[in-house]
Scaffold this motif. Sequence first.
Motif, PDB file in Angstrom:
ATOM      1  N   LYS A  48      33.038  41.396 -13.256  1.00 55.54           N
ATOM      2  CA  LYS A  48      33.707  40.593 -14.287  1.00 55.54           C
ATOM      3  C   LYS A  48      35.157  40.294 -13.895  1.00 55.54           C
ATOM      4  CE  LYS A  48      30.966  42.001 -18.302  1.00 55.54           C
ATOM      5  NZ  LYS A  48      30.979  42.695 -19.623  1.00 55.54           N
ATOM      6  N   LYS A  52      36.661  36.466 -13.170  1.00 56.01           N
ATOM      7  CA  LYS A  52      37.793  35.918 -13.916  1.00 56.01           C
ATOM      8  C   LYS A  52      38.970  35.581 -13.015  1.00 56.01           C
ATOM      9  CE  LYS A  52      41.026  36.984 -17.680  1.00 56.01           C
ATOM     10  NZ  LYS A  52      41.399  37.962 -18.734  1.00 56.01           N
ATOM     11  N   TRP A  53      39.376  36.548 -12.173  1.00 55.36           N
ATOM     12  CA  TRP A  53      40.638  36.392 -11.454  1.00 55.36           C
ATOM     13  C   TRP A  53      40.482  35.741 -10.080  1.00 55.36           C
ATOM     14  CZ3 TRP A  53      44.727  36.746 -14.323  1.00 55.36           C
ATOM     15  CH2 TRP A  53      44.699  37.541 -15.486  1.00 55.36           C
ATOM     16  N   GLY A  56      37.736  32.431 -11.080  1.00 51.43           N
ATOM     17  CA  GLY A  56      38.263  31.576 -12.143  1.00 51.43           C
ATOM     18  C   GLY A  56      39.689  31.117 -11.930  1.00 51.43           C
TER      19      GLY A  56
END
Length: 474
Positions: A48, A52-53, A56
């Motif tokens: 996760k 995200k980092w 994303g």
Amino acid sequence: MTAKRQVYLLDPQQIPPETIAVTFAKTSRSPQSFREIAAGLTDEKSAKFHEKWVVGYGHASVAEHAVLHVAVENISRLAVEVLESNRLASYTEKSTRYQKWDADAFHIPVELDGSPLREKFIQTCRMLFETYRQSLPAVQSVVAEANPRKSDENDAAWERRLRSKYVDVCRYLLPAASLANVGMTINARALEHAIRKMLSHPLAEVRETGLEIKQAALESVPTLIKYANQVPYWQNAEAELTAEAENLALESGTGDWCQLISCAPDAENRALAAALYRFSTHSYAHLLSHLQSATRSEREELAALALAKRDKYDIPLRELEYAVYTFDLVLDQGAYFELKRHRMMTQTPQPLTAHLGYALPRQMVAAGLEESFRQAMRAARECYEEIAAFNPHAASYVVPNAFNRRVLLGCNWRSLDHFIALRSAPNAHFALRRVAQRMAAEVRAATPLLGSYLRPNPDETWQDLEQDYFTGVA
């Protein structure tokens, strides 16, 4: 109370690569120790975080902390070349200097499936490997005569000492289709780039290998490389620039085999000014202006301060990288395959073809094998031309190491110093020793102050190497 300094390893056998990457990434915002951060992570939490980092928000540097060791077996040396074109990785490959190749150890490109050229390709490769096999004992005898057994040397030790010398000569017959194994250590960020390059390549073998590397790596880094796919931009640029190059109405010709194309007139001053800059508070422009008006003796004194006291294995100051050179080289494919390992240089090889002639090792002639060698080269060239009319990329597989290739080489003084010292050494292959010695001579002529601190082997010149090891070169 001041916290006690600690240094320790995060064990990749106990902590997955993606979790290690997150552990290091989180330290920027967490007061916890690395052990505490790692203990609080799971595979799901790590995935996760990366989604995200890294994916994303594009914080790709986090992926550099996830390191993999990839074993790749039985791919062609043409595919090895693509794999090893990735700069930020470490490689060890099957050596053509210390191992002998089996007769069927070559890749057959799927591009030739269904074509009558497939059988001709196979027969040509078999002929090259058979000529290679027959050449080994004959060249070994010539080498043994020139390197007699020492009084304290048994037969096995003598053979080991001779092997690289005679195999070095016979390897000129091996085609680019020859199979090899490669071990690669690489971080996930660089691996993603490498996979994209391979998936975008025109050769099916390279694309398939890239996909297999991706599938194997997904077991350790399931998030960080799952979006590594082919890049249409690279594919389109290659196709369009190839078409443009083919349309150029230029005269052909190789010119000198080693040309120093560019070197700034003030390259030495730039490097010396940078060395001063590092240890001063003056602006670079001010220091450069000072050096431009300095006497030669003042510049020599400064160069001595920067370089004179280093020992054999000391790496020069990084500021020597501000002296930059560009070479246009024509060298045999065997020599290029070793040159490509110097990845801190910027290398732009042209496609491997049979258009630029080939090198003929002198010891091949001394062994009475000149005609069989030339016959093998003629057959390889003929096969190459026929396949190139059908598929120029696949045609490269049949080209032996003896054929010449053009390479544009951008390098700085620091990387040159390492290359010249290593590749002009007596244990280096004679073809690359010739290149290293010639490049050293060119650099010394263009930048004599810095050139005087290069460390080529003083016991031979590039002219000596041509005379001693080659009957014919480009």
